[in-house]
Design a protein around this motif. Sequence first.
Motif, PDB file in Angstrom:
ATOM      1  N   UNK A  90      -2.447   7.104   0.803  1.00  0.00           N
ATOM      2  CA  UNK A  90      -2.037   5.897   1.546  1.00  0.00           C
ATOM      3  C   UNK A  90      -3.223   5.302   2.304  1.00  0.00           C
ATOM      4  N   UNK A  91      -4.431   5.534   1.791  1.00  0.00           N
ATOM      5  CA  UNK A  91      -5.625   5.051   2.475  1.00  0.00           C
ATOM      6  C   UNK A  91      -5.595   3.540   2.636  1.00  0.00           C
ATOM      7  N   UNK A  92      -5.267   2.809   1.572  1.00  0.00           N
ATOM      8  CA  UNK A  92      -5.264   1.348   1.654  1.00  0.00           C
ATOM      9  C   UNK A  92      -4.222   0.866   2.653  1.00  0.00           C
ATOM     10  N   UNK A  93      -3.033   1.511   2.630  1.00  0.00           N
ATOM     11  CA  UNK A  93      -2.002   1.108   3.586  1.00  0.00           C
ATOM     12  C   UNK A  93      -2.456   1.351   5.013  1.00  0.00           C
ATOM     13  N   UNK A  94      -3.081   2.511   5.246  1.00  0.00           N
ATOM     14  CA  UNK A  94      -3.584   2.818   6.581  1.00  0.00           C
ATOM     15  C   UNK A  94      -4.663   1.826   6.993  1.00  0.00           C
ATOM     16  N   UNK A  95      -5.535   1.491   6.048  1.00  0.00           N
ATOM     17  CA  UNK A  95      -6.584   0.519   6.358  1.00  0.00           C
ATOM     18  C   UNK A  95      -5.986  -0.844   6.648  1.00  0.00           C
ATOM     19  N   UNK A  96      -4.947  -1.222   5.883  1.00  0.00           N
ATOM     20  CA  UNK A  96      -4.269  -2.495   6.148  1.00  0.00           C
ATOM     21  C   UNK A  96      -3.607  -2.474   7.516  1.00  0.00           C
ATOM     22  N   UNK A 133      -6.203  -2.771  10.050  1.00  0.00           N
ATOM     23  CA  UNK A 133      -6.719  -4.139  10.087  1.00  0.00           C
ATOM     24  C   UNK A 133      -5.732  -5.068  10.796  1.00  0.00           C
ATOM     25  N   UNK A 134      -4.438  -4.866  10.537  1.00  0.00           N
ATOM     26  CA  UNK A 134      -3.423  -5.684  11.214  1.00  0.00           C
ATOM     27  C   UNK A 134      -3.445  -5.426  12.714  1.00  0.00           C
ATOM     28  N   UNK A 135      -3.546  -4.133  13.066  1.00  0.00           N
ATOM     29  CA  UNK A 135      -3.625  -3.785  14.492  1.00  0.00           C
ATOM     30  C   UNK A 135      -4.870  -4.396  15.112  1.00  0.00           C
ATOM     31  N   UNK A 136      -5.984  -4.334  14.351  1.00  0.00           N
ATOM     32  CA  UNK A 136      -7.238  -4.906  14.851  1.00  0.00           C
ATOM     33  C   UNK A 136      -7.087  -6.407  15.060  1.00  0.00           C
ATOM     34  N   UNK A 137      -6.498  -7.082  14.074  1.00  0.00           N
ATOM     35  CA  UNK A 137      -6.337  -8.525  14.170  1.00  0.00           C
ATOM     36  C   UNK A 137      -5.358  -8.906  15.263  1.00  0.00           C
ATOM     37  N   UNK A 196     -13.130  11.138   2.702  1.00  0.00           N
ATOM     38  CA  UNK A 196     -11.956  11.005   3.568  1.00  0.00           C
ATOM     39  C   UNK A 196     -10.918  10.097   2.916  1.00  0.00           C
ATOM     40  N   UNK A 197      -9.661  10.466   3.062  1.00  0.00           N
ATOM     41  CA  UNK A 197      -8.576   9.610   2.591  1.00  0.00           C
ATOM     42  C   UNK A 197      -7.313   9.932   3.394  1.00  0.00           C
ATOM     43  N   UNK A 198      -6.433   8.951   3.494  1.00  0.00           N
ATOM     44  CA  UNK A 198      -5.170   9.129   4.214  1.00  0.00           C
ATOM     45  C   UNK A 198      -4.125   9.641   3.239  1.00  0.00           C
ATOM     46  N   UNK A 199      -3.329  10.634   3.677  1.00  0.00           N
ATOM     47  CA  UNK A 199      -2.403  11.319   2.775  1.00  0.00           C
ATOM     48  C   UNK A 199      -1.005  11.337   3.371  1.00  0.00           C
ATOM     49  N   UNK A 200      -0.018  11.010   2.530  1.00  0.00           N
ATOM     50  CA  UNK A 200       1.387  11.190   2.893  1.00  0.00           C
ATOM     51  C   UNK A 200       1.912  12.384   2.105  1.00  0.00           C
ATOM     52  N   UNK A 201       2.392  13.416   2.803  1.00  0.00           N
ATOM     53  CA  UNK A 201       2.853  14.653   2.163  1.00  0.00           C
ATOM     54  C   UNK A 201       4.351  14.803   2.353  1.00  0.00           C
TER      55      UNK A 201
END
Length: 773
Positions: free
Chosen positions: A252-258, A261-265, A225-230
Motif C-alpha cells: 500500500x505504498x502508493x496509497x500511503x504516499x497519496x 500527500x493529501x495530508x501535506x496539501x 522500504x514499502x508500506x504493507x497491509x497484513x
Amino acid sequence: MPSLVCLCRDGLIHYLNKAGGRLLGLGSAMHAVGRPLLDFVDKRDRATVASGIRAAGKNGAPARITFLKRGKTPVAAEAVFTRLGGRDGTTMLEASDLRRAGEKQSGLESAYARLEAELEKRSRAIKIETAERRRIEEQLRLAGRVIDNLSEAIAVLDPDFRVTSVNRAFAEATGYGLEHLAGKRPPFYKILAKDVGLYAEMVKGTEESGLWAGEYWAKTRNGKDYAEHLSISAVVDDAGKVQQYAAVVTDITKRKQDEERIIQQANFDTLTGLPNRALFLDRLSQALANMSRAGSKLGLMFIDLDGFKLVNDTLGHDVGDMLLKEAAVRLGQCIRSGDTVARLGGDEFTVIMPNLVDPRHAPLVAQRVLDALAKPFLLTGHEAFVSGSIGITIFPDDAKDASELLRNADSAMYRAKEQGKANYQFFTSDLNQEMKERLVLKNGLGKALENGEFTLHFQPKLDLATGRIATAEALLRWDNKTLGSVSPGRFIPVLEETGMVVEVGEWAIRTACQQHLAWRRAGLPPIRVAVNLSARQLREAAFVSVVERVLEETGVEPAHLEIEITESMLMSDTQRTVVALRALHEKGIHVAMDDFGTGYSSLSYLKRFPIDTIKIDRSFVADIATSADDAEIIRTIITMGHTLNRRIVAEGVETAEQLDILRQYRCDEIQGYFLSPALPTERLIGFLTERLDADGANVTGVRTAPPRPRSRQTPSGLTPTDESPRIPQSSPRPSEASFDSRGLGVLRGCPPQMPPGVLRGIPARIPLAAWPG
C-alpha cells in the motif's frame, strides 16, 4: 478337522474318538472297540471300506462311505484310509461328516457372500472416497494454482507461525521465496514482534475472532522500504483447533504516499512548505490548551511583507514566489526551538511563541525577523528589498481563544503599517475598541443599501478658463438610524474589506447617472458626473459590462460620466487596469487620476494609461501659498500634464490666494470649499441655478480672467507675471539638465524638502518643457 478317527487292525476297531462315537450314535466311543468296523458301515459301502483298508497307504484317495448311526440311520461321510505301518497292519480311518461339511460349506458360502457384499460396499466407499479425495486434491491443486497466480502476496503458516508455502506474488513483493522461508518465521512476524502493542493486537485478534489486520512500514529482502497491509486468518478444524494461518500481504505504498500527500496539501503551504492556515489554527488551539493548563503565556506574531506587491508586479509572480520561499526560510531561522512559523496566505505569516516567560522577550524575536527581512533578496539576478510590519499579542493578557488572538495580532500589524512599516506593535485596548467599532460598522453596512441609507452628495468643479461648472463629483454618504451620520473615512474601508463596495459602487454609478438626468430635466446644462472607483471594483471582471449596462439603462451619454481612480489603484494591477480603463475610455467615458502625488507619482506612467484628467492631491494645494516646494511641485505637474495633453484639477482649494496661484500656473479646474463643499442634490441644483447667466450657461462669482502682467521678479527664479501671488523664494532652479534617448530631460537640483512620494526616483526623467523658463 475330521469328525471320526478310527484305528482298525484285522478289520476290528481298536480306537474310536469321541466325535466318531457321536457320529455313530454310541453312548461311548469305547462301545465300538473290538467290534468289526463293517458293523457300522452300510452294506452297500462295505466293499469300499474293505478295498480302502487294503489300498491304504498307496494313494490315500478319499472315499465316500455311508455310516449307520445306531445301526440304522445312514450318515454320509468322506473317509480317508491311512496305513500306519508296522507289522500288525494297523490302519487309520478319518471320516468327515458330510452333513457338517455342508453346513460349513453353507456357512462359508454365506460368509463369503457377506464378505463379498462387505467388500463390494467397501469397494464402493473406497471408490467414492478416492473420487472425493481426487476431487479435493484437484481442488487443492487448482486452489494452489489460483493462489500462486494471485496478485496479492499470500503466505501459509503452520500453527506455530512457521511458513509452509508462499505464492509467487509474495516472493516478488518481499523478495523472500519459499526457499528462504520454509520452516521459518515470516519477515512480518519479526516486525510485529518488535512492536509490543501491535503484536498484542495481532495475538488477541487471531485468538478471539480468528482474524487480524494491520498496517506498517516494512523492508524488502534488498532493503527497500514499502508500506504493507497484513491480514491474517486462522484456518481451524471441526473441533475449532487451528490447523494453519493464511497471511495476505498487500503493498500500500502508493496509497500511503497519496495519503501523506493529501495530508501535506491539507496542512502545509505548497509554496513554502510551512504550516497553512488550517494547521496553524490547530496548533494554536493545542498550544493555548497546553499554556492554559501550565499557567504559561503565549505570544502570537502577525507578519506582513511591506513592498511585496511591488516586487510581484514589477518582477513577476515567479520572482515573487521565490521571495516568499526565501522569506519563509529566514523566518524559520529567527524563531526559537518550539515556535511555529505558518503562512496564512499571500505575504502574511504568523509565529506562535509558546512558553513565553516574559512578554518583553517577544520583541527580541520580532527584531530578529525585521533584521532578517531587511537584508536584500537576490532573486535570479534581481535585487529586491522588502520589510515587515509585525503585530504582537499575548495570551492570556489580550485574549483567551485562537480567533480573537489572531484578530488582535492582525490589528496590531495594521497599526505597525500606520506607524511607517518596518516595525512591530503590541496589541492594546484602544485597538480592541477600534475592532469593536469596525464590527459595528460592518453589521450596520450589511443592510444599509437595502434600507436606503446611502445618499450621494455632489461637489462641483470649476473650469477656470470659462468660469463654468464643468463637473460634479459624487461623494458617498451614510446615515444610519443607530450610528447617525458616519464619516466616509470610517465606513468606506469596511466596504472595501467586506467586498460590499462592488455592489454599493454599482449603486453609486447608477444613482449618479440618474441624478445627471434629473439635472437635465430641471433645465440645467449637461454637467458631467464623476464617480470614485475602488480597487475592488476595478478588479471585477464584469466591471466594464456593469458600467455599460448602467449607461444603457439610464440613457446617459458616456461623455457625461467620469470615473476617478487613485494613483495607487492605477499601479496595483497594471495589466488588468489598463485593459479595463482602455475599454471604458474607448466608449467615451472620461477617466481621472485622483490624489496624484501621494503614490508612485511617476509621470512617465501616464503615457501608458488612458487618463484624461489629473487631480493634484489637496495636501500640496494646502501649502501652495507658503511652501516653495509645494508650489514648484504643482507648477511642474501642471506643465507636464499639459505636455501630455491631460487636464489638471487642483483639489482642496480653500482661499483666493490659492486660486490666484493656480490660475497663474494655468491649472484647468479647481475643486474645494472656496467654490463649494459637497452638497445634497437639492442644494446643488440651487447652487447651479443661481449661477445661470442670461444665455443659460452656468458661471461662478469667481474672477476667471487672466491676471494683469507684472514686471519680472528675478530673485525667485520662477519668473511670475506681475499679478502672480507672492510665493516663497527658497526653491532653487534645476541646476543640471541632460537628455536621454527618448528626448526626456534628466533634472537634478530639485527641492530638498520634496516628499518621497512625489516624483519618486529623483533625478526624474520629465520633458524639459515642464520646467519654467
